[in-house]
Scaffold this active site. Structure first.
Site, PDB file in Angstrom:
ATOM      1  N   ASP A 177     101.218  37.095  19.473  1.00  0.00           N
ATOM      2  CA  ASP A 177     101.477  36.196  20.595  1.00  0.00           C
ATOM      3  C   ASP A 177     102.727  35.398  20.247  1.00  0.00           C
ATOM      4  O   ASP A 177     102.681  34.477  19.438  1.00  0.00           O
ATOM      5  CB  ASP A 177     100.275  35.271  20.814  1.00  0.00           C
ATOM      6  CG  ASP A 177     100.537  34.219  21.886  1.00  0.00           C
ATOM      7  OD1 ASP A 177     101.658  34.190  22.452  1.00  0.00           O
ATOM      8  OD2 ASP A 177      99.634  33.400  22.153  1.00  0.00           O
ATOM      9  N   CYS A 196      94.713  24.397  25.577  1.00  0.00           N
ATOM     10  CA  CYS A 196      94.145  25.746  25.645  1.00  0.00           C
ATOM     11  C   CYS A 196      93.883  26.309  24.248  1.00  0.00           C
ATOM     12  O   CYS A 196      94.127  27.492  23.990  1.00  0.00           O
ATOM     13  CB  CYS A 196      95.044  26.710  26.434  1.00  0.00           C
ATOM     14  SG  CYS A 196      95.241  26.214  28.135  1.00  0.00           S
ATOM     15  N   GLN A 218     105.550  31.077  21.924  1.00  0.00           N
ATOM     16  CA  GLN A 218     106.295  29.914  21.429  1.00  0.00           C
ATOM     17  C   GLN A 218     107.435  30.338  20.498  1.00  0.00           C
ATOM     18  O   GLN A 218     108.321  29.547  20.215  1.00  0.00           O
ATOM     19  CB  GLN A 218     105.359  28.955  20.665  1.00  0.00           C
ATOM     20  CG  GLN A 218     104.187  28.426  21.472  1.00  0.00           C
ATOM     21  CD  GLN A 218     104.622  27.459  22.556  1.00  0.00           C
ATOM     22  OE1 GLN A 218     105.720  26.893  22.519  1.00  0.00           O
ATOM     23  NE2 GLN A 218     103.775  27.256  23.557  1.00  0.00           N
ATOM     24  N   HIS A 238      95.753  30.429  20.987  1.00  0.00           N
ATOM     25  CA  HIS A 238      95.671  29.975  22.375  1.00  0.00           C
ATOM     26  C   HIS A 238      94.535  30.758  23.043  1.00  0.00           C
ATOM     27  O   HIS A 238      94.247  31.892  22.668  1.00  0.00           O
ATOM     28  CB  HIS A 238      97.011  30.286  23.057  1.00  0.00           C
ATOM     29  CG  HIS A 238      97.174  29.732  24.439  1.00  0.00           C
ATOM     30  ND1 HIS A 238      96.560  30.303  25.533  1.00  0.00           N
ATOM     31  CD2 HIS A 238      97.894  28.685  24.904  1.00  0.00           C
ATOM     32  CE1 HIS A 238      96.916  29.625  26.625  1.00  0.00           C
ATOM     33  NE2 HIS A 238      97.717  28.625  26.263  1.00  0.00           N
ATOM     34  N   LYS A 264     108.831  29.721  29.331  1.00  0.00           N
ATOM     35  CA  LYS A 264     109.012  28.862  28.164  1.00  0.00           C
ATOM     36  C   LYS A 264     110.379  29.087  27.511  1.00  0.00           C
ATOM     37  O   LYS A 264     110.698  28.455  26.506  1.00  0.00           O
ATOM     38  CB  LYS A 264     107.900  29.116  27.140  1.00  0.00           C
ATOM     39  CG  LYS A 264     106.492  28.743  27.618  1.00  0.00           C
ATOM     40  CD  LYS A 264     105.494  28.896  26.485  1.00  0.00           C
ATOM     41  CE  LYS A 264     104.060  29.047  26.959  1.00  0.00           C
ATOM     42  NZ  LYS A 264     103.503  27.870  27.620  1.00  0.00           N
TER      43      LYS A 264
END
Lengths: 415, 168
Positions: free
Chosen positions: A204, A372, A207, A128, A230
């Site tokens: 990261d 993104c 998600q 991302h 999220k």
């Protein structure tokens, strides 16, 4: 984390999300954009509402009753979040504005004091922009090299040259789960390879944390970032987790109130971790809401959340292919066990904007664009994709609505 | 309620499926101008030839959604053979049609622009006389997120012409 057999996720879960009762364009809403932002359950909405109605006061100062209660609720959320990702200490949880700010914190604070012209870091082609641009900005100032792990044709990391890429690198920063392809990356293997090469691993997990049982120790991460909105929590709050010895050694990120022990005309002494990184009044209600979101997800059981994702992703892959055959191409791994519930697809040669516009008329909310992740788009040879993403409140009827609405796209744009 | 038929008029779909003046001219002698929509990654590449102050030829390249591609196609058909002043005039009329006042959007857009143009900005009335086929794009204003798609090619052309004029 729940042990043993988890109860299945059923329609009772959906009923806890008030927004999903509304309709759009006269049709019941079918929300398939949770990779962008999830909906919020009543438990989270109530926690934030209660906070503002009964507790609201600034934290970490003020001896009066409600100020103490505000501090206690905020720190309880820190404890909840730490437990949720099996962090060794709640003090290793730093609240930020979002995952993007958390990654910028890592780049500015750790990167700014550890990376120079002779150094290199390693990213991947599926990152991302939040895990690319902070490093570009820093590299332009400090002149280190950025290396890239390529992806395979089916949307997995190509680790053929991993050891060569890591040779001499100080950091590997990688997504645990692609926000475009749903690919679950082999974080354990990457951690081992990075550490073997003397590099740190930054993950990261924006998600990943909302969808899979997460144990930072098991992952082998040194830094991990994710965001509240999220994972059924509110916008405006994100998290950086890092090993305490790293946080201890890192200089402050933003300066201001809360992050100091003392300030003189000559300088300042920074506060202890995590407060050293939390300048200014924090998003207290949002942090309280995130704590409620964590407890909500724990109530479902993260094993059950993952099982639900796998089952529904499998159903979606089967149904979309059965109904639309060669008209549809879903990017990323074909095996549900290797991916999360993020389905980026191409339908005939219809532009994603047009697809999402037509689906919207049926109440189906999907995302269209580059998500993104423009370097990844270039690897896939597309300018944009349409993305449907799943969460705990979705069921097979949502997938059926998507599948059926795609027929209308075909009817309008068919040749 | 704004329906898809307001957006995807038949003439728009025709320009999308059969884009006019598609391709690229050799630069030089042609001039080149590009437009990007950072939100969706869409890209339009215009190449055009000038004779004095007349645009004698124009080709449309790049990629994008049906609205951006159809709008650029219709624009190419409308501007070839026109003078810079005429094109600037047309561009003003088109962008006036694409501009909306906040109050005319109203909730889900249901009350806005029922086709009579009552909700539109006043300047489009005489422009409408000359927009011709481009009038079909009027429905785009009911879908505010798509306005940038419709104006992508027009902004690129305006920039390209300005740069050409400035370069003498």
């Amino acid at each position: 984390m729940s042990a043993g057999a988890s109860p299945e996720i059923d329609g009772a879960v959906k009923a806890q999300f008030p927004l999903l009762e509304r309709s759009v364009h006269g049709r019941p809403i079918v929300y398939l954009d949770s990779a962008a932002s999830s909906q919020k359950p009543t438990a989270v909405l109530d926690a934030m509402d209660d906070y503002y109605r009964t507790i609201n006061a600034n934290v970490h100062r003020g001896a009066y009753e409600i100020a103490a209660a505000a501090t206690e609720q905020m720190e309880q959320a820190r404890t909840d979040v730490a437990r949720f990702i099996s962090a060794p200490s709640a003090d290793e949880i730093v609240f930020t504005k979002n995952a993007t700010e958390a990654m910028n914190l890592v780049a500015r604070s750790w990167g700014g004091s550890n990376l120079g012209p002779a150094d290199a870091i390693v990213l991947t082609e599926m990152e991302h922009h939040a895990n690319i641009v902070p490093w570009h900005i820093l590299a332009a100032e400090r002149g280190f090299e950025i290396r890239w792990i390529p992806i395979t044709h089916d949307g997995c990391l190509d680790l053929t040259d991993l050891d060569r890429l890591l040779d001499g690198a100080k950091l590997l920063s990688v997504t645990a789960m692609s926000n475009v392809l749903g690919t679950l990356n082999p974080i354990g293997r990457l951690a081992a390879a990075a550490h073997e090469a003397g590099a740190l691993l930054s993950v990261d997990a924006s998600q990943y944390v909302p969808h899979l049982p997460t144990d930072v120790g098991e992952l082998g991460a040194d830094f991990m970032v994710f965001t509240g909105h999220k994972m059924c929590g509110p916008t405006g709050v994100g998290v950086l987790w890092a090993r305490m010895e790293l946080l201890d050694a890192m200089p402050p990120f933003l300066g201001g109130g809360e992050m100091i022990l003392d300030v003189t005309k000559e300088g300042f002494r920074p506060n202890t971790v995590p407060h050293k990184f939390e300048a200014g009044t924090p998003p207290i209600a949002e942090i309280v809401g995130l704590g409620a979101a964590v407890r909500f997800l724990e109530g479902l059981g993260m094993d059950a959340v993952r099982a639900h994702d796998v089952s529904l992703t499998g159903y979606a892959l089967r149904t979309l292919t059965d109904r639309h055959g060669d008209d549809i191409t879903v990017h990323g791994p074909s095996e549900p066990a290797q991916r999360g519930g993020v389905l980026s697809f191409v339908y005939r040669d219809v532009h994603p904007h047009d697809i999402s516009q037509v689906l919207d008329q049926s109440g189906v909310c999907v995302r269209a664009g580059h998500h993104c992740a423009k370097p990844l788009m270039r690897c896939l040879g597309v300018s944009a994709t349409t993305r449907a993403s799943l969460y705990v409140y979705n069921d097979t009827s949502d997938i059926d609505s998507l599948t059926e609405a795609l027929d209308e796209v075909g009817a309008l744009f068919g040749h | 309620m704004a329906g898809l038929e307001d957006l995807y008029r038949e003439i728009i779909l025709d320009h999308y499926r059969n884009p006019r003046n598609r391709g690229e001219l050799e630069c030089p002698p042609a001039h080149r101008s590009e437009g990007f929509n950072p939100l969706c990654g869409d890209e339009v590449v215009l190449t055009f030839e000038m004779d004095g102050d007349v645009v004698t030829d124009l080709r449309v390249g790049g990629y994008g959604c049906s609205i951006s591609q159809a709008s650029a196609s219709m624009m190419s058909a409308a501007v070839i053979g026109k003078t810079i002043d005429e094109i600037r005039d047309l561009t003003r009329s088109f962008k006036a049609m694409m501009s909306i006042h906040e109050e005319s959007i109203g909730g889900d857009g249901s009350e806005a622009l029922d086709g009579s143009g009552t909700g539109d900005s006043g300047s489009s009335t005489d422009g409408a006389l000359r927009l011709g086929d481009l009038e079909a794009l009027r429905g785009v204003v009911k879908f505010p997120v798509r306005i940038k798609c419709a104006t992508l090619g027009w902004n690129a052309l305006a920039t390209g012409i300005d740069e050409t004029v400035a370069a003498g």
